[in-house]
Scaffold this active site. Structure first.
Site, PDB file in Angstrom:
ATOM      1  N   PHE A 179     -85.659  -2.333 -26.215  1.00 64.58           N
ATOM      2  CA  PHE A 179     -85.053  -1.063 -25.812  1.00 64.58           C
ATOM      3  C   PHE A 179     -85.785  -0.385 -24.648  1.00 64.58           C
ATOM      4  CE2 PHE A 179     -87.873  -0.238 -29.478  1.00 64.58           C
ATOM      5  CZ  PHE A 179     -88.717   0.746 -28.974  1.00 64.58           C
ATOM      6  N   GLU A 218    -101.576  11.362 -23.363  1.00 61.85           N
ATOM      7  CA  GLU A 218    -100.267  11.880 -22.942  1.00 61.85           C
ATOM      8  C   GLU A 218    -100.387  13.275 -22.319  1.00 61.85           C
ATOM      9  OE1 GLU A 218     -97.636  11.486 -26.322  1.00 61.85           O
ATOM     10  OE2 GLU A 218     -97.611   9.308 -26.160  1.00 61.85           O
ATOM     11  N   ASN A 227     -82.806  11.207 -29.573  1.00 63.68           N
ATOM     12  CA  ASN A 227     -83.358  11.864 -30.762  1.00 63.68           C
ATOM     13  C   ASN A 227     -84.105  13.156 -30.444  1.00 63.68           C
ATOM     14  OD1 ASN A 227     -85.602  10.723 -29.654  1.00 63.68           O
ATOM     15  ND2 ASN A 227     -86.058   9.350 -31.360  1.00 63.68           N
ATOM     16  N   ARG A 250     -85.319  16.287 -35.646  1.00 66.47           N
ATOM     17  CA  ARG A 250     -84.411  15.177 -35.362  1.00 66.47           C
ATOM     18  C   ARG A 250     -83.199  15.172 -36.292  1.00 66.47           C
ATOM     19  NH1 ARG A 250     -89.069  10.693 -33.882  1.00 66.47           N
ATOM     20  NH2 ARG A 250     -88.933  10.918 -31.612  1.00 66.47           N
ATOM     21  N   ARG A 309     -95.508  15.451 -35.894  1.00 67.29           N
ATOM     22  CA  ARG A 309     -94.744  14.263 -36.309  1.00 67.29           C
ATOM     23  C   ARG A 309     -93.890  14.577 -37.539  1.00 67.29           C
ATOM     24  NH1 ARG A 309     -94.082  10.018 -32.827  1.00 67.29           N
ATOM     25  NH2 ARG A 309     -93.465   8.882 -34.684  1.00 67.29           N
ATOM     26  N   THR A 335     -87.863   8.557 -36.443  1.00 71.44           N
ATOM     27  CA  THR A 335     -87.362   8.176 -35.116  1.00 71.44           C
ATOM     28  C   THR A 335     -85.835   8.157 -35.080  1.00 71.44           C
ATOM     29  OG1 THR A 335     -89.343   6.834 -34.823  1.00 71.44           O
ATOM     30  CG2 THR A 335     -87.490   6.381 -33.343  1.00 71.44           C
ATOM     31  N   HIS A 389     -89.914  14.017 -28.322  1.00 68.83           N
ATOM     32  CA  HIS A 389     -91.029  13.070 -28.394  1.00 68.83           C
ATOM     33  C   HIS A 389     -92.242  13.814 -28.919  1.00 68.83           C
ATOM     34  CE1 HIS A 389     -94.126  10.167 -27.229  1.00 68.83           C
ATOM     35  NE2 HIS A 389     -94.815  11.235 -26.852  1.00 68.83           N
ATOM     36  N   TYR A 407     -94.123   5.245 -21.131  1.00 62.95           N
ATOM     37  CA  TYR A 407     -93.730   4.453 -22.311  1.00 62.95           C
ATOM     38  C   TYR A 407     -94.249   3.006 -22.221  1.00 62.95           C
ATOM     39  CZ  TYR A 407     -90.556   7.689 -24.801  1.00 62.95           C
ATOM     40  OH  TYR A 407     -90.025   8.704 -25.554  1.00 62.95           O
ATOM     41  N   LYS A 423     -86.311  16.160 -24.991  1.00 65.03           N
ATOM     42  CA  LYS A 423     -85.708  15.068 -24.215  1.00 65.03           C
ATOM     43  C   LYS A 423     -84.387  15.496 -23.561  1.00 65.03           C
ATOM     44  CE  LYS A 423     -87.705  11.206 -26.895  1.00 65.03           C
ATOM     45  NZ  LYS A 423     -87.353   9.969 -27.652  1.00 65.03           N
TER      46      LYS A 423
HETATM   47  N1  UDP Z   1     -86.133   3.880 -29.514  1.00 66.09           N
HETATM   48  C1  UDP Z   1     -84.898   3.304 -29.310  1.00 66.09           C
HETATM   49  N2  UDP Z   1     -84.532   2.227 -30.089  1.00 66.09           N
HETATM   50  C2  UDP Z   1     -85.333   1.746 -31.076  1.00 66.09           C
HETATM   51  C3  UDP Z   1     -86.589   2.336 -31.277  1.00 66.09           C
HETATM   52  C4  UDP Z   1     -86.959   3.403 -30.488  1.00 66.09           C
HETATM   53  O1  UDP Z   1     -84.153   3.724 -28.447  1.00 66.09           O
HETATM   54  O2  UDP Z   1     -84.938   0.786 -31.758  1.00 66.09           O
HETATM   55  C5  UDP Z   1     -86.537   5.017 -28.681  1.00 66.09           C
HETATM   56  C6  UDP Z   1     -86.484   6.317 -29.453  1.00 66.09           C
HETATM   57  O3  UDP Z   1     -85.883   7.296 -28.631  1.00 66.09           O
HETATM   58  C7  UDP Z   1     -87.926   6.634 -29.699  1.00 66.09           C
HETATM   59  C8  UDP Z   1     -88.624   5.998 -28.507  1.00 66.09           C
HETATM   60  O4  UDP Z   1     -87.869   4.828 -28.239  1.00 66.09           O
HETATM   61  O5  UDP Z   1     -88.144   8.031 -29.790  1.00 66.09           O
HETATM   62  C9  UDP Z   1     -90.058   5.599 -28.756  1.00 66.09           C
HETATM   63  O6  UDP Z   1     -90.117   4.789 -29.922  1.00 66.09           O
HETATM   64  P1  UDP Z   1     -91.219   5.041 -31.040  1.00 66.09           P
HETATM   65  O7  UDP Z   1     -91.169   3.887 -31.956  1.00 66.09           O
HETATM   66  O8  UDP Z   1     -92.509   5.379 -30.390  1.00 66.09           O
HETATM   67  O9  UDP Z   1     -90.626   6.324 -31.821  1.00 66.09           O
HETATM   68  P2  UDP Z   1     -91.150   7.821 -31.908  1.00 66.09           P
HETATM   69  O10 UDP Z   1     -92.642   7.791 -31.796  1.00 66.09           O
HETATM   70  O11 UDP Z   1     -90.508   8.564 -30.763  1.00 66.09           O
HETATM   71  O12 UDP Z   1     -90.676   8.315 -33.237  1.00 66.09           O
HETATM   72 MG    MG Z   2     -93.882   6.912 -30.398  1.00 72.08          MG
END
Ligand code: UDP
Ligand code: MG
Length: 136
Positions: A60, A129, A115, A105, A88, A94, A118, A52, A12
């Site tokens: 958010f 994707e 973070n 992370r 993952r 996250t 992705h 997204y 990112k």
């Molecule tokens: N995100 C955020 N605030 C939140 C939750 C998620 O800014 O409260 C952002 C974060 O950067 C995350 C992305 O949205 O990586 C996508 O969210 P997801 O729940 O899919 O998390 P990930 O799969 O990336 O762990």
């Molecule tokens: Mg996700």
């Protein structure tokens, strides 16, 4: 047992901006991932919104799409045995504050929004994707 899987990974803007691209790629390679495809791009806001879309009802969402399109990113297809879940696990939670020791992370993430990486969350989403970025 052989279950090679491909998954989509993005380095990112916060990580690219801090010149962590090669360091993070080395983390993947050292953990046994092959980088099958990669490109460095910058998304338009509209493209980030499409990528997204699953999050479009979240509070958010707008900030997230602004952020992902705010600077260059590195998009990669990674491959490994059980690659989707392996990625993952290597990424960590996250929120970097909740991420386990040894995860990307934990080491590089700044905050829940910045973070650093992705990763696809299922085999089905990995296909979607990968197609999003690499369909010719
Ligand atoms: N995100 C955020 N605030 C939140 C939750 C998620 O800014 O409260 C952002 C974060 O950067 C995350 C992305 O949205 O990586 C996508 O969210 P997801 O729940 O899919 O998390 P990930 O799969 O990336 O762990
Ligand atoms: Mg996700």
């Amino acid at each position: 047992m052989n279950n090679m899987e491909q998954t989509l990974s993005i380095i990112k803007p916060d990580a690219v901006e801090r010149h962590l691209e090669n360091e993070i790629k080395d983390v993947f390679k050292n953990k046994g991932f092959s980088i099958i495809k990669e490109k460095k791009i910058q998304l338009e806001k509209e493209e980030a919104e499409k990528f997204y879309k699953v999050h479009e009802t979240k509070p958010f969402y707008n900030d997230l799409c602004n952020y992902l399109s705010s600077g260059p990113i590195v998009v990669m297809v990674l491959e490994k045995e059980n690659g989707v879940i392996a990625n993952r696990e290597l990424m960590g939670a996250t929120n970097p504050a909740d991420a386990d020791e040894g995860t990307i992370r934990k080491k590089y993430g700044i905050s829940i929004d910045k973070n650093s990486v992705h990763g696809s969350d299922s085999v089905e989403n990995a296909r979607i994707e990968i197609d999003f970025f690499f369909k010719d």
